[in-house]
Structure formats: structure tokens, C-alpha cells
Design a protein around this motif. Sequence first.
Motif, PDB file in Angstrom:
ATOM      1  N   TYR A 293       0.727  -1.122  -0.033  1.00 56.04           N
ATOM      2  CA  TYR A 293       0.190   0.123  -0.165  1.00 56.04           C
ATOM      3  C   TYR A 293       0.928   1.477   0.106  1.00 56.04           C
ATOM      4  O   TYR A 293       1.927   1.447   0.557  1.00 56.04           O
ATOM      5  CB  TYR A 293      -0.750   0.102   1.238  1.00 56.04           C
ATOM      6  CG  TYR A 293      -2.043  -1.022   1.238  1.00 56.04           C
ATOM      7  CD1 TYR A 293      -3.216  -0.658   0.217  1.00 56.04           C
ATOM      8  CD2 TYR A 293      -1.952  -1.904   2.010  1.00 56.04           C
ATOM      9  CE1 TYR A 293      -4.197  -1.528   0.140  1.00 56.04           C
ATOM     10  CE2 TYR A 293      -3.257  -2.896   1.934  1.00 56.04           C
ATOM     11  CZ  TYR A 293      -4.298  -2.695   0.898  1.00 56.04           C
ATOM     12  OH  TYR A 293      -5.352  -3.761   0.986  1.00 56.04           O
ATOM     13  N   PHE A 294       0.262   2.286  -0.861  1.00 58.51           N
ATOM     14  CA  PHE A 294       0.971   3.831  -0.498  1.00 58.51           C
ATOM     15  C   PHE A 294       0.611   4.194   0.750  1.00 58.51           C
ATOM     16  O   PHE A 294      -0.457   3.837   1.259  1.00 58.51           O
ATOM     17  CB  PHE A 294       0.560   4.439  -1.807  1.00 58.51           C
ATOM     18  CG  PHE A 294       1.210   4.287  -3.139  1.00 58.51           C
ATOM     19  CD1 PHE A 294       2.639   4.768  -3.185  1.00 58.51           C
ATOM     20  CD2 PHE A 294       0.701   3.761  -4.281  1.00 58.51           C
ATOM     21  CE1 PHE A 294       3.189   4.556  -4.443  1.00 58.51           C
ATOM     22  CE2 PHE A 294       1.275   3.450  -5.380  1.00 58.51           C
ATOM     23  CZ  PHE A 294       2.566   4.112  -5.429  1.00 58.51           C
ATOM     24  N   PRO A 295       1.273   5.078   1.175  1.00 54.76           N
ATOM     25  CA  PRO A 295       0.937   5.874   2.360  1.00 54.76           C
ATOM     26  C   PRO A 295      -0.302   6.721   2.130  1.00 54.76           C
ATOM     27  O   PRO A 295      -0.707   7.074   1.206  1.00 54.76           O
ATOM     28  CB  PRO A 295       2.180   6.862   2.604  1.00 54.76           C
ATOM     29  CG  PRO A 295       3.244   6.394   1.734  1.00 54.76           C
ATOM     30  CD  PRO A 295       2.915   5.710   0.810  1.00 54.76           C
ATOM     31  N   PRO A 296      -1.282   6.490   3.251  1.00 54.10           N
ATOM     32  CA  PRO A 296      -2.329   7.155   3.128  1.00 54.10           C
ATOM     33  C   PRO A 296      -2.534   8.699   2.350  1.00 54.10           C
ATOM     34  O   PRO A 296      -3.554   8.844   1.742  1.00 54.10           O
ATOM     35  CB  PRO A 296      -3.093   7.304   4.319  1.00 54.10           C
ATOM     36  CG  PRO A 296      -2.363   5.975   5.213  1.00 54.10           C
ATOM     37  CD  PRO A 296      -0.838   6.257   4.582  1.00 54.10           C
ATOM     38  N   ASP A 297      -1.402   9.412   2.585  1.00 53.84           N
ATOM     39  CA  ASP A 297      -1.330  10.809   2.168  1.00 53.84           C
ATOM     40  C   ASP A 297      -0.640  10.685   0.947  1.00 53.84           C
ATOM     41  O   ASP A 297      -0.173  11.959   0.468  1.00 53.84           O
ATOM     42  CB  ASP A 297      -0.723  11.750   3.178  1.00 53.84           C
ATOM     43  CG  ASP A 297       0.612  11.131   3.432  1.00 53.84           C
ATOM     44  OD1 ASP A 297       0.968   9.998   3.102  1.00 53.84           O
ATOM     45  OD2 ASP A 297       1.252  11.904   4.295  1.00 53.84           O
ATOM     46  N   SER A 298      -0.789   9.539   0.004  1.00 56.09           N
ATOM     47  CA  SER A 298       0.061   9.960  -1.147  1.00 56.09           C
ATOM     48  C   SER A 298      -0.565  10.666  -2.120  1.00 56.09           C
ATOM     49  O   SER A 298      -2.028  10.757  -2.088  1.00 56.09           O
ATOM     50  CB  SER A 298       0.071   8.288  -1.777  1.00 56.09           C
ATOM     51  OG  SER A 298       0.706   8.481  -3.082  1.00 56.09           O
ATOM     52  N   ILE A 299       0.116  11.118  -2.836  1.00 58.19           N
ATOM     53  CA  ILE A 299      -0.235  12.427  -3.985  1.00 58.19           C
ATOM     54  C   ILE A 299      -0.531  11.875  -5.125  1.00 58.19           C
ATOM     55  O   ILE A 299      -1.049  12.539  -6.010  1.00 58.19           O
ATOM     56  CB  ILE A 299       0.561  13.726  -4.037  1.00 58.19           C
ATOM     57  CG1 ILE A 299       2.147  13.233  -4.302  1.00 58.19           C
ATOM     58  CG2 ILE A 299       0.672  14.455  -2.653  1.00 58.19           C
ATOM     59  CD1 ILE A 299       2.974  14.302  -4.862  1.00 58.19           C
TER      60      ILE A 299
END
Length: 280
Positions: A27-33
Motif C-alpha cells: 500500500y502507498f501511504p494514506p497521504d500519497s499524492i
Amino acid sequence: MIKQENTYLGADGLAYCMVCGEPVEAYFPPDSILGMKKHFRQCACIRQKREAEEKAYKEREHCELVERNRKICFEEPRMYDWNFELAEKTTTIEKAKEYTTNWNDMKKNHIGFLLWGPIGTGKSYIAGCIANALLNREITVKMTNFNTIIDDMFPLEDKTEYINALARYELLILDDLGTERSSEYALGIVFSVIDRRYRSGRPLIVTTNLPIKQLKEETNIEKKRIYDRILEMCVPLYVGGSSYRSDIAHEKMGKMKTFFATAESSQTENIIEQTGTKTI
């Protein structure tokens, strides 16, 4: 791209490898742009395959480089097989092996060998073993002799570049010192090669049938300056024992006698068989 048939969906929503059990997604970090939830990751299977491919590629590169350098080093293909594993275990061979083991120190301190002794005792073979051991470590080596050098240089306009090229090898091996021509021109070439090697600060190995006493007590000024340079650069190592060439000749003679004795016996048996006569 993930092959669906080789994966299964885990409880965490990520795809897992069916072989090694590691996730092939993360998973990408939750705040991924980037606007994406998951990305590909290498599982153990993929990492091992990639490492094996990289190792095989590096091994091929290594073998190709060593083979290329070996062809440059030696003038005869038979020398490719001269190695310590096939050599008779002697004190001299062990010292030669130690030289290659401690090559970095030998190179740093500009230490070479002067392999001297009677004709046919294996001096060239020992030098070839050293060369092959270092070539296998991707160290550049050139093994030649002064007759070849003199012949190569004779037609050249720029002789300096040829001599400089010899000086650039990490190890230079000059075989059979003393068998070259003793003309003023030849001795001038010999000194130029030795002196340039001396000034390069790189190790030199020399083989010779000349007695060490003759090298130390030489009165001819042109030869003396050559020998003085060599003795300053190279540690004398005596190579004695019986003549290797004579031993091979005796071995071949023994095989030949056995062959002819067997052939003669076979021929006699054939005559008896064909004629029915018996020898007394």
C-alpha cells in the motif's frame, strides 16, 4: 505486471505469491499524492531470480574479460592451462602461490621474482602459473621474451609507445633472459624495457638460465646495468631439480618401448595363428 494465476488475494487486500508466500503488492501511504492505493513489490521468488540473472551476467562478463586478457598475455595457447592445481607440490611452487595470494602487497611494494636455475626445470611454467592465477582475478599480465620484443620493435617508427605499453601491464613477465641477441641494438632495447618498467613502479618477473653469480658479477657495462636493475626489482628464487623436459622425454621413450614391445608380440601371435608354426 502481476500474473493473477500465480497469486492469491490476502485478507489485507494485497496480492500474494503462491510460491514463496510474500506479498507482491504494497500500500502507498494514506497521504500519497499519486492517487493510487497499491504498488508492485518484488517477492522472494522475483528477487532470487533477478539475483541469479545478475550473477550469471557478471560471471559471463568475468569469463569473457579473463579469456580476452589471457589471449593478450600468452603467445601460445598451451600456456592457458599452466596452473598451480596441476603443478607438482614443491617449495618453489608454494612460494609462487604465496606471491599471488599477497599480490596487493607485492604490487604496492613493487616486488617481483627472478626465477633462475638450470635449463628445463620449469621456470617458465611457474611464471605461467603466476600469470594465470592473477588473470583469473582480472589483473592484467603480459608474458613475453626479448627476442619477440626485439622482432616486434624492429619495424616500428615509434618504439617508445611499444615500451610504454609493456610498462602499463600490472605485471610484466620476461621469459628466458640471456637467450636474446647480444648486439648493441638488442641490449639497448633490453635496457629500455627494463628501465621503463623500473620507472613505472610496477612488478616484474624474469626467468633465466643464467647463474645468479654471473648476473651479480657481470663486467660488460651494458649487461651489468640491465642485471643491476633486475636484481633491484626482483627477489631471486632458485628453481632446481631434474629437467622437466628430460623427464617428459624419458616418459615418452618408455611409452614408445612399451608400444613397440606390445606391437611386436601381437605381430608374432598373428604369424603363429596364420601359419600354424611355433617358436622355440
